[in-house]
Write a protein that holds these residues in place. Structure first.
Motif, PDB file in Angstrom:
ATOM      1  N   CYS A  66       0.735  -1.151  -0.125  1.00 46.41           N
ATOM      2  CA  CYS A  66      -0.156  -0.177   0.248  1.00 46.41           C
ATOM      3  C   CYS A  66       0.980   1.081   0.034  1.00 46.41           C
ATOM      4  CB  CYS A  66      -0.934   0.137   1.168  1.00 46.41           C
ATOM      5  SG  CYS A  66       0.048   0.125   2.812  1.00 46.41           S
ATOM      6  N   ALA A  68       0.857   5.962   0.038  1.00 45.18           N
ATOM      7  CA  ALA A  68       0.407   7.161   0.113  1.00 45.18           C
ATOM      8  C   ALA A  68       1.212   8.229  -0.316  1.00 45.18           C
ATOM      9  CB  ALA A  68      -0.078   7.450   1.704  1.00 45.18           C
ATOM     10  N   ILE A  75      -5.460   6.360  -0.372  1.00 44.03           N
ATOM     11  CA  ILE A  75      -4.358   5.504   0.077  1.00 44.03           C
ATOM     12  C   ILE A  75      -4.680   4.201  -1.180  1.00 44.03           C
ATOM     13  CG2 ILE A  75      -3.853   5.613   2.415  1.00 44.03           C
ATOM     14  CD1 ILE A  75      -5.983   3.469   2.874  1.00 44.03           C
ATOM     15  N   GLN A  88      -8.622   1.364  -3.579  1.00 44.67           N
ATOM     16  CA  GLN A  88      -8.438   2.781  -3.369  1.00 44.67           C
ATOM     17  C   GLN A  88      -9.373   3.254  -2.451  1.00 44.67           C
ATOM     18  OE1 GLN A  88      -7.519   4.582  -7.258  1.00 44.67           O
ATOM     19  NE2 GLN A  88      -5.912   5.416  -6.228  1.00 44.67           N
ATOM     20  N   VAL A  95      -2.890  11.965   3.935  1.00 42.55           N
ATOM     21  CA  VAL A  95      -2.321  10.604   4.349  1.00 42.55           C
ATOM     22  C   VAL A  95      -0.911  11.033   4.879  1.00 42.55           C
ATOM     23  CG1 VAL A  95      -2.219   8.052   4.482  1.00 42.55           C
ATOM     24  CG2 VAL A  95      -4.188   9.228   3.546  1.00 42.55           C
ATOM     25  N   VAL A  98       1.143   4.891   6.320  1.00 39.21           N
ATOM     26  CA  VAL A  98       0.404   3.501   6.027  1.00 39.21           C
ATOM     27  C   VAL A  98       1.219   2.550   6.502  1.00 39.21           C
ATOM     28  CG1 VAL A  98      -1.050   4.449   4.119  1.00 39.21           C
ATOM     29  CG2 VAL A  98       1.197   3.320   3.561  1.00 39.21           C
ATOM     30  N   ALA A 116      -3.894   3.688   8.269  1.00 35.26           N
ATOM     31  CA  ALA A 116      -3.596   4.856   7.617  1.00 35.26           C
ATOM     32  C   ALA A 116      -3.766   5.919   8.637  1.00 35.26           C
ATOM     33  CB  ALA A 116      -4.569   5.192   6.340  1.00 35.26           C
TER      34      ALA A 116
END
Length: 196
Positions: A66, A68, A75, A88, A95, A98, A116
Motif C-alpha cells: 500500500c 500514500a 491510499i 483505493q 495521509v 500507512v 492509515a
C-alpha cells in the motif's frame, strides 16, 4: 553477512525500501513511482505509478503493498501481479503514513489489515480481501493523543481477522511519545478509537 549484489540503481534517490516476496520495493525520494527490484540480482521487475504527487509512505505484506502520497487523501493497495491499483479509498485529511499486515489467506483469498494515519492525526483501520477487492474501514479515531500532540507515524505490531495491535508515535520525529493500541473489530460497524 554475505553481500549478494551491489549495484547503483537508476531510480534516483531512495527514500524507502520494503521487502515483498523475497524482493525489494523501492520508493524514490521525491518521486511518484514504486519499483520492484529483484532481491538476488538488483534487476528491475516492475514499476507502479498512480499518485499525482510524490510518495510519502509505503508498506508491504505478502504479495501486496500500500502507498500514500504527499498532500493526497487517498491510499492505494497494489498487487505485485497487477499494474493498476487493486483498491483505493479516500479519507478526510491527507495521509501521512500507512502500515499493512497479512492476517490469513489462501491462493483464492488473502486477508490483510491496513492502517492509515492522516496529517490531522486520525487513525483509520481497514480490512482488505484480495477476493473482494475492497478496503472496508472498521475502526477510526478523531486525531491526536488527547494531549494536543499530533500523530506522526503508525506501525502494526500484530494483526488477525478480528483485530489489530498498533504502536502510534505522537509529537515530533525528534522527540516522539509512543502509545500502544489494541483494537477489536465489532459486528455493528466502525469502532471509534479511544485517544491513547
Amino acid at each position: 553477512m554475505k553481500l549478494l549484489w551491489r549495484k547503483s540503481l537508476p531510480y534516483g534517490a531512495v527514500s524507502s525500501m520494503v521487502g515483498v516476496d523475497k524482493n525489494v520495493l523501492v520508493m524514490r525520494g521525491g518521486g511518484r513511482a514504486i519499483v520492484l527490484v529483484d532481491g538476488r540480482t538488483g534487476a528491475r521487475l516492475g514499476k507502479w505509478t498512480g499518485h499525482a504527487t510524490p510518495l510519502v509512505s509505503l508498506s508491504s505484506s505478502g504479495g501486496y503493498f500500500c502507498s500514500a502520497a504527499a498532500g493526497d487523501r487517498a491510499i492505494a493497495v497494489w498487487s505485485v501481479r497487477k499494474k493498476a491499483a487493486v483498491a483505493q479509498t479516500s479519507l478526510n485529511h491527507p495521509v501521512a503514513h500507512v502500515s499493512m499486515a497479512k492476517v490469513s489467506g489462501t491462493a483464492a483469498d488473502e486477508q490483510y489489515q491496513l492502517v492509515a494515519l492522516t496529517m490531522a492525526g486520525d487513525v483509520h483501520v481497514f480490512k482488505y480481501s484480495s477476493a473482494g477487492g475492497q478496503l472496508i474501514e472498521w475502526a477510526a479515531s478523531e486525531g491526536g493523543s488527547g494531549s494536543g500532540l499530533p500523530a506522526v507515524q503508525v506501525a502494526i505490531d500484530a494483526a488477525n481477522e478480528d483485530g489489530v495491535e498498533l504502536t502510534v508515535a505522537f509529537g515530533t520525529v525528534v522527540k516522539p511519545k509512543f502509545s500502544k493500541l489494541r483494537l477489536m473489530a465489532s459486528v455493528g460497524g466502525v469502532v471509534e478509537v479511544a485517544k491513547p
